[in-house]
Design an enzyme around this catalytic site. Structure first.
Site, PDB file in Angstrom:
ATOM      1  N   SER A 166      22.748  -5.725  34.820  1.00 18.83           N
ATOM      2  CA  SER A 166      22.262  -6.676  34.122  1.00 18.83           C
ATOM      3  C   SER A 166      21.726  -7.572  34.251  1.00 18.83           C
ATOM      4  O   SER A 166      20.230  -7.417  33.882  1.00 18.83           O
ATOM      5  CB  SER A 166      23.887  -7.772  33.745  1.00 18.83           C
ATOM      6  OG  SER A 166      23.472  -8.381  32.735  1.00 18.83           O
ATOM      7  N   LYS A 218      29.684 -24.862  15.260  1.00 15.06           N
ATOM      8  CA  LYS A 218      29.755 -24.913  16.229  1.00 15.06           C
ATOM      9  C   LYS A 218      30.651 -24.704  17.228  1.00 15.06           C
ATOM     10  O   LYS A 218      30.382 -24.493  18.217  1.00 15.06           O
ATOM     11  CB  LYS A 218      30.167 -26.854  16.044  1.00 15.06           C
ATOM     12  CG  LYS A 218      30.092 -27.668  17.196  1.00 15.06           C
ATOM     13  CD  LYS A 218      29.213 -27.999  18.106  1.00 15.06           C
ATOM     14  CE  LYS A 218      29.238 -28.238  19.837  1.00 15.06           C
ATOM     15  NZ  LYS A 218      27.866 -28.783  19.719  1.00 15.06           N
TER      16      LYS A 218
END
Length: 338
Positions: A166, A218
């Site tokens: 990763s 948001k």
């Protein structure tokens, strides 16, 4: 005797707690009066000298006297010849990354120090990398720090002895040459995000959760509120965008990769990863260092934080306390023999 043993343990724990509390008070007081940031220092270790010493000690115990004498004579000639022919350097950095990638602060200091003296197209850098990945922004910055080495035209080799997955592979793929030990774990070019949701528990217990935001997205998924399908879709889009950025980054660094094959989030052992083009060579970092030592002087570079006088005092008090408690319990015959 059992009572004395338990009492001794209780006494030791109590004293340890009181001393630890006192040390913490001293540390906090010191920090309040001296808000200056900590400073560190760069330390160099002559790896070549250590390898040469190891070899000399081994030969001294295995060769006959006349053979050892001949070797020493040949070694002196070789060293003189090496000094005349080259003064190339190899700088070694160790990076063992955690999930939050806070180690990047140490990495940036080490790279900056190296770049102040490394000579383009002559000296080299080797990074011994170990990481299973973590936060995107942290490992993105770590990869950018490694990119500084290449931008300075200093050859970069990255060795993976255990794992580069990763975010760890995001760093590793920056290398001019990526070397991995046979059973090291490589790949995992994917993105994952998971979050628990306690909305049903709160609702069951008649607990309201209020969250006020400005901006439609948001906040998407939330820990305590009720998640909507719209929020889930937005979150999936964000994860997908991050994955696309990851794939683009890896593809730019290793353009010959078949991204549809390797960017599935899977990981492989290095021998398998080599066949897919994810690594360039199967070897351990030890092999690379021994080979490099034949023509380069090797230095390990490490940035370490300086301990304040208060911290040193705290460590000293802790060790002294531990010894005192052991002596006390021994004198009271409350330490059980193994």
């Amino acid at each position: 005797m059992e009572f004395l043993y338990q009492y001794g343990l209780f006494f030791a724990k109590t004293i340890t707690f009181l001393i630890a509390a006192a040390i913490l008070m001293v540390l906090f007081t010191s920090a309040a009066h001296k808000p200056k940031s900590k400073k560190g220092e760069i330390q160099l270790e002559d790896v070549s000298a250590e390898l040469d010493k190891l070899k000399a000690e081994f030969l001294a115990n295995t060769l006959k006297k006349d053979e050892l004498k001949k070797w020493k004579k040949a070694q002196k000639k070789a060293e003189k010849l090496l000094d005349k022919e080259t003064d190339k350097k190899l700088y070694v950095i160790d990076f063992k990354g955690s999930i939050d990638a806070h180690e990047v602060e140490q990495l940036r200091e080490e790279i900056t120090a190296i770049l102040t003296i490394a000579r383009p197209e002559k000296d080299q850098v080797l990074v011994r990398l170990e990481s299973g990945g973590g936060v995107v922004h942290g490992y993105g910055l770590a990869a950018s720090q490694l990119q500084r080495i290449k931008n300075a035209k200093v050859e970069l080799t990255i060795c993976v002895d255990k794992v580069a997955a990763s975010g760890g592979y995001m760093m590793a793929c920056v290398a001019d040459k990526l070397v991995a030990a046979p059973f090291s774990i490589i790949g995992s070019i994917g993105v994952i995000a998971q979050i628990p949701n306690f909305h049903k528990i709160l609702k069951k217990n008649d607990v309201d959760f209020e969250q006020i935001t400005a901006g439609e997205f948001k906040r998407t998924l939330t820990l305590f509120g009720e998640n909507t399908d719209q929020a889930r879709d937005k979150f999936r889009d964000e994860i997908q965008q991050t994955h696309e950025l990851f794939k683009t980054f890896v593809s730019n660094e290793r353009p010959n990769l078949n991204m549809s094959e390797v960017a599935t989030g899977e990981h492989w052992f290095a021998t398998q990863a080599f066949d897919k083009g994810l690594v360039d060579k199967i070897a351990t970092s030890d092999d690379i260092l021994l080979e490099a030592n034949k023509e380069r002087q090797i230095f390990k570079v490490q940035f370490t934080m300086k301990k304040s006088m208060t911290e040193k005092l705290g460590i000293g008090l802790s060790l002294s306390l531990e010894k005192a408690v052991i002596k006390f319990m021994s004198a009271m015959n409350v330490i059980k023999p193994h």
